[in-house]
Design a protein around this motif. Structure first.
Motif, PDB file in Angstrom:
ATOM      1  N   LEU A   1       5.696   6.458 -15.637  1.00 30.55           N
ATOM      2  CA  LEU A   1       5.914   6.075 -14.234  1.00 30.55           C
ATOM      3  C   LEU A   1       4.607   5.920 -13.484  1.00 30.55           C
ATOM      4  O   LEU A   1       4.470   5.035 -12.625  1.00 30.55           O
ATOM      5  CB  LEU A   1       6.794   7.118 -13.535  1.00 30.55           C
TER       6      LEU A   1
ATOM      7  N   ILE B   1      10.065   3.339  -9.880  1.00 28.40           N
ATOM      8  CA  ILE B   1      10.511   4.710  -9.652  1.00 28.40           C
ATOM      9  C   ILE B   1      11.776   4.663  -8.804  1.00 28.40           C
ATOM     10  O   ILE B   1      11.751   4.219  -7.650  1.00 28.40           O
ATOM     11  CB  ILE B   1       9.426   5.540  -8.931  1.00 28.40           C
TER      12      ILE B   1
ATOM     13  N   LEU C   1      16.039   9.473 -10.799  1.00 30.21           N
ATOM     14  CA  LEU C   1      15.142  10.560 -11.195  1.00 30.21           C
ATOM     15  C   LEU C   1      15.688  11.925 -10.812  1.00 30.21           C
ATOM     16  O   LEU C   1      15.666  12.865 -11.622  1.00 30.21           O
ATOM     17  CB  LEU C   1      13.770  10.337 -10.546  1.00 30.21           C
ATOM     18  N   CYS C   2      16.186  12.063  -9.591  1.00 31.90           N
ATOM     19  CA  CYS C   2      16.568  13.384  -9.083  1.00 31.90           C
ATOM     20  C   CYS C   2      17.998  13.461  -8.585  1.00 31.90           C
ATOM     21  O   CYS C   2      18.417  14.514  -8.071  1.00 31.90           O
ATOM     22  CB  CYS C   2      15.622  13.817  -7.959  1.00 31.90           C
TER      23      CYS C   2
ATOM     24  N   GLU D   1       9.846   5.710  -3.269  1.00 34.63           N
ATOM     25  CA  GLU D   1      10.503   5.127  -4.421  1.00 34.63           C
ATOM     26  C   GLU D   1      10.480   3.604  -4.305  1.00 34.63           C
ATOM     27  O   GLU D   1      10.238   3.027  -3.246  1.00 34.63           O
ATOM     28  CB  GLU D   1      11.941   5.649  -4.524  1.00 34.63           C
TER      29      GLU D   1
ATOM     30  N   ILE E   1       7.495  14.450  -9.252  1.00 37.15           N
ATOM     31  CA  ILE E   1       7.056  14.198 -10.632  1.00 37.15           C
ATOM     32  C   ILE E   1       5.880  15.124 -10.883  1.00 37.15           C
ATOM     33  O   ILE E   1       4.869  15.049 -10.183  1.00 37.15           O
ATOM     34  CB  ILE E   1       6.642  12.729 -10.843  1.00 37.15           C
TER      35      ILE E   1
ATOM     36  N   HIS F   1       8.520  11.711 -17.966  1.00 43.35           N
ATOM     37  CA  HIS F   1       8.195  10.657 -16.995  1.00 43.35           C
ATOM     38  C   HIS F   1       6.796  10.136 -17.238  1.00 43.35           C
ATOM     39  O   HIS F   1       6.034   9.875 -16.306  1.00 43.35           O
ATOM     40  CB  HIS F   1       8.297  11.214 -15.568  1.00 43.35           C
TER      41      HIS F   1
ATOM     42  N   CYS G   1      12.374  15.923  -4.642  1.00 39.51           N
ATOM     43  CA  CYS G   1      12.189  15.134  -5.864  1.00 39.51           C
ATOM     44  C   CYS G   1      10.692  14.960  -6.093  1.00 39.51           C
ATOM     45  O   CYS G   1      10.003  14.382  -5.248  1.00 39.51           O
ATOM     46  CB  CYS G   1      12.885  13.781  -5.755  1.00 39.51           C
TER      47      CYS G   1
ATOM     48  N   SER H   1       3.347  14.082 -18.759  1.00 41.26           N
ATOM     49  CA  SER H   1       4.467  14.359 -17.862  1.00 41.26           C
ATOM     50  C   SER H   1       5.720  14.451 -18.710  1.00 41.26           C
ATOM     51  O   SER H   1       5.981  13.585 -19.540  1.00 41.26           O
ATOM     52  CB  SER H   1       4.601  13.251 -16.825  1.00 41.26           C
TER      53      SER H   1
END
Length: 785
Positions: free
Chosen positions: A74, A90, A95-96, A37, A104, A71, A102, A68
């Motif tokens: 990203l 990110i 996100l999670c 991230e 994508i 997302h 986690c 996606s």
């Protein structure tokens, strides 16, 4: 750090991020990558085109694209080198949340042919969040009478990171009264507890201020701290005590209001007012928990007060205080951990993305029609979803990745059999009872030109009367094409050929759109009895398809040819003069004509009382409707035996003359007549056999009394027919014993032109005819000189 971007390597200052570039292929087109991230824009993720087996040169022509759910911005792919890179910031926590995993999920779609690949990019956590406490200061009221080893739970810190980055350790600032103990709660991390290590003396230390510091396990590590303000209370020596410091409770979601969660029980060793207790939520309990649960301050019962939804939160941590009524009051603490159990209360959700509609009916088996994704917010078996397709037909569902399916063609299509399919996708979870959801998709089948126009029968028989007006409609052909739109647009045309010396298109034509067949000119049965040809039907498809049908056009005869009189073979001309009709009527005629043979014979013996010159008018009539007729005038000269008739070249208008040599005997005349009858009969048979060859041949030789030129008008402007023919023949009879002399007339239907004969006659129009009759109109006596 060093990262890959579309423009090359960029040197960045800061912490070195460990970029995991391991990628593998699994399932049907699945590729896995990982990226930390907070990676900078342009950070290299993976060579996605190479890993998916795609050529760089085909990325743009095949419309390479990423999809996606939620997302889409990203990550991005450089279409020049096929590298997947970070496009925007990110944040794993955004996100999670606090989920351990986690990722994508990307769908890579290329066209021509359509292919779908699934790519999973795991977002790795970095230690970018420091531990935090909900308050900057925690207050604890502790009576001075509390015994050693008394425990006072503290609110722990929270860290938004996961894994080792969220593992917290605590330390307490140095002091002489308290030590720090850590409680490991099941699956809930570590919680700090103050333990009294030395008796408190309010008179010496009315309050203490300590610092509690939390440190995470990241590299580098981050810390957070909270101030502990300890107020030392006097008097009440015994505090209420729970039988357990931590209570664990399980309950199902969607429990009704007032459902009992737990009944807490605390005891106090004091007596009187110092033993009376009040239960309450701790100040550490959030407002959201206070709305969902209700505490009975007298009994210690905790009941449900609002909707409990597993999908909203699957655990609740409730801090409870029990306070006695002493002065000062004493407080004890416990923690209630409520685990919410999932119920199957969420049906699956089905989302269909159409990619290739309508579907060509000649599409290959395995063609992807649509993409289908299913989700279920429940957990465990309640969230495990299976999909089915009804009706099965020529389609099937293929599982591509987790809860993703492709609707593909399973067998050949035929638009002419089924032009549209109404499919229903049913998603059903594994709960008990299970819940399901459906989604409909209409698959339209597009037409291709795979059916030629077809006639109802391969051959048609058409009957047309001759002498039709030019341009008349004689028949309509019709072909049906099972295809649609332009593929079913049929046009008609003649299959050209030659009919004798002429082209077929000079006789008939066909309308290209309606299929109506027209006769371009009047048809003549005597010239053409059967006209056989083909009509072609062709559709407007690419390439066009066609078929033929045969038309047999029979030209029906009409009575458009009058009887024609042929010259009598061997007849000789004779001289004579035309006399006036006899003054006295009613006398019986000495001559008669046979109705169907045309033979003229005497009805009695001729004598001197009969006029020396006789004119016989013979009517020839066919059996058409209406009938056509022709007339012939026969001039007879009566001569004595042994006297020869004189030659004569006179032609009588409107009649036919007949003569014989005046010097021939009557016996010779009979012989001649018999020979003539045989000759005419032979000629009739020969004419029938060779009618086609002789229609346009030269006229026969002239008669004995000289020719009269025939006139034939083949057709008028309105299609009616007329005919005239002249023939002159002289027959003479000499003296002698009475004899039954005869003369024969042979009718025929001559083609155009007709031969020159020595007969004078007239005819009128009519319909079908093939048989003639002979009749006397009138007669006059003609005496040979």
């Amino acid at each position: 750090m060093l990262v890959y971007t579309p423009s090359g390597l960029i040197a960045q200052h800061g912490l070195l991020l460990l970029l995991l570039l391991a990628a593998w292929k699994a399932g049907s087109g699945q590729v896995h990558y990982s990226v930390p991230e907070e990676a900078k824009h342009g950070t290299f993720v993976g060579r996605i085109a190479q890993d998916l087996g795609l050529e760089l040169a085909e990325l743009v022509p095949r419309l390479f694209r990423l999809a996606s759910k939620g997302h889409g911005d990203l990550l991005e792919v450089n279409l020049q080198n096929g590298i997947l890179f970070v496009n925007s910031r990110i944040d794993r926590e955004e996100l999670c949340g606090r989920s351990a995993e986690c990722s994508i999920h990307l769908e890579v779609i290329v066209d021509r042919p359509l292919q779908v690949f699934h790519v999973e990019v795991e977002v790795k956590d970095i230690n970018d969040n420091a531990p935090i406490f909900s308050v900057s200061e925690q207050k604890l009221s502790i009576p001075e009478s509390r015994l050693l080893d008394s425990r006072f739970p503290l609110e722990g810190a929270s860290d938004a990171d996961v894994g080792e980055n969220a593992v917290l350790t605590y330390r307490l600032s140095p002091n002489e009264f308290f030590i720090l103990d850590i409680i490991n709660k099941k699956d809930k991390g570590k919680f700090p507890v103050l333990v009294l290590g030395k008796m408190l003396d309010r008179e010496e230390n009315p309050q203490l201020q300590l610092l509690l510091t939390a440190t995470d396990g990241g590299k580098p590590e981050y810390t957070g701290s909270v101030t502990l303000l300890i107020l030392v209370l006097d008097a009440n020596d015994n505090a209420p005590i729970f039988d357990r410091s931590v209570y664990e409770v399980k309950m199902y979601e969607n429990s009704a209001n007032q459902t009992l969660v737990i009944w807490l029980n605390a005891s106090d060793a004091d007596e009187g007012i110092n033993k009376e207790m009040i239960y309450s939520f701790s100040a550490l309990v959030s407002p959201s928990i206070r709305r969902k649960f209700l505490m009975n301050e007298k009994t210690g019962e905790i009941r449900v007060n609002d909707a409990i939804d597993f999908e909203d939160s699957n655990t609740y941590e409730i801090h409870v205080d029990v306070t006695d009524r002493g002065n000062p009051p004493m407080v004890s603490h416990c923690t209630v951990l409520v685990e919410v159990l999932d119920e199957n209360d969420n049906p699956p959700e089905v989302v269909i993305t159409s990619l290739a509609l309508p579907v060509q009916e000649d599409a290959q088996v395995g063609t992807v029609i649509a993409l289908i994704s299913v989700t279920d917010h429940d957990s465990g078996a309640n969230g495990q979803v299976t999909c089915s397709l009804t009706p099965q037909g020529p389609f099937k569902l293929v599982s591509t990745f987790k809860n993703y399916y492709s609707l593909v063609l399973d067998s050949a299509l035929d638009r002419e059999s089924v032009a549209n399919y109404a499919l229903v996708v049913t998603a059903r979870d594994g709960g008990s009872p299970s819940l399901s959801a459906t989604a409909s998709v209409s698959v339209e089948v597009a037409d291709v030109n795979d059916n030629a126009p077809a006639f109802a029968q391969p051959e048609y028989t058409v009957f047309v009367k001759e002498n039709n007006p030019p341009g008349c409609h004689i028949f309509t052909v019709s072909a049906r094409d099972a295809d649609a739109q332009e593929n079913a647009l049929v046009s008609y045309s003649l299959v050209e050929r030659r009919v004798g010396e002429r082209a077929l298109s000079s006789y008939v034509s066909v309308h290209a759109e309606s299929g109506k067949v027209y006769a371009l000119q009047p048809l003549d049965h005597e010239e053409l009895e059967l006209l056989q040809f083909q009509v072609s039907a062709r559709d407007a498809g690419v390439p066009p398809l066609g078929s033929n049908v045969t038309l047999q056009v029979f030209v029906l005869d009409e009575n458009d040819n009058a009887p024609a009189l042929l010259p009598l073979p061997g007849a000789r001309g004779g001289g004579g003069a035309l006399s006036e009709p006899p003054a006295a009527g009613g006398a019986r005629s000495p001559f008669r004509v046979a109705l169907y043979t045309g033979e003229i014979s005497t009805t009695r013996a001729l004598d001197e009382a009969d006029a020396p010159r006789q004119r016989l008018l013979v009517l020839v009539k066919d059996h058409g409707e209406p009938a056509l007729t022709a007339t012939a005038t026969v001039l007879l000269s009566l001569v004595e035996s042994g006297q020869a008739p004189r030659p004569s070249s006179r032609v009588l208008a409107g009649g036919a003359g007949a003569g014989a040599g005046a010097g021939a005997a009557l016996v010779d005349v009979n012989v001649y007549l018999i020979v003539a009858i045989c000759a005419v009969s032979s000629l009739l048979v020969l004419t029938l056999l060779l009618s086609t060859a002789l229609r346009c041949s030269a006229p026969p030789s002239e008669g004995a009394c000289g020719p009269g030129k025939p006139t034939l008008v083949c057709s008028s402007a309105v299609g009616s027919w007329s005919y005239s023919q002249q023939r002159r023949q002289r027959v003479c009879s000499g003296e002698g014993p009475p004899k039954a002399d005869l003369m024969a007339f042979s009718p025929s239907l001559p083609p155009c032109p007709v031969p020159d004969v020595e007969m004078e006659g007239e005819s009128s129009g009519g319909d079908y005819s093939g048989k003639v009759g002979y009749y006397f109109f009138n007669f006059h006596m003609l005496i040979c000189e």
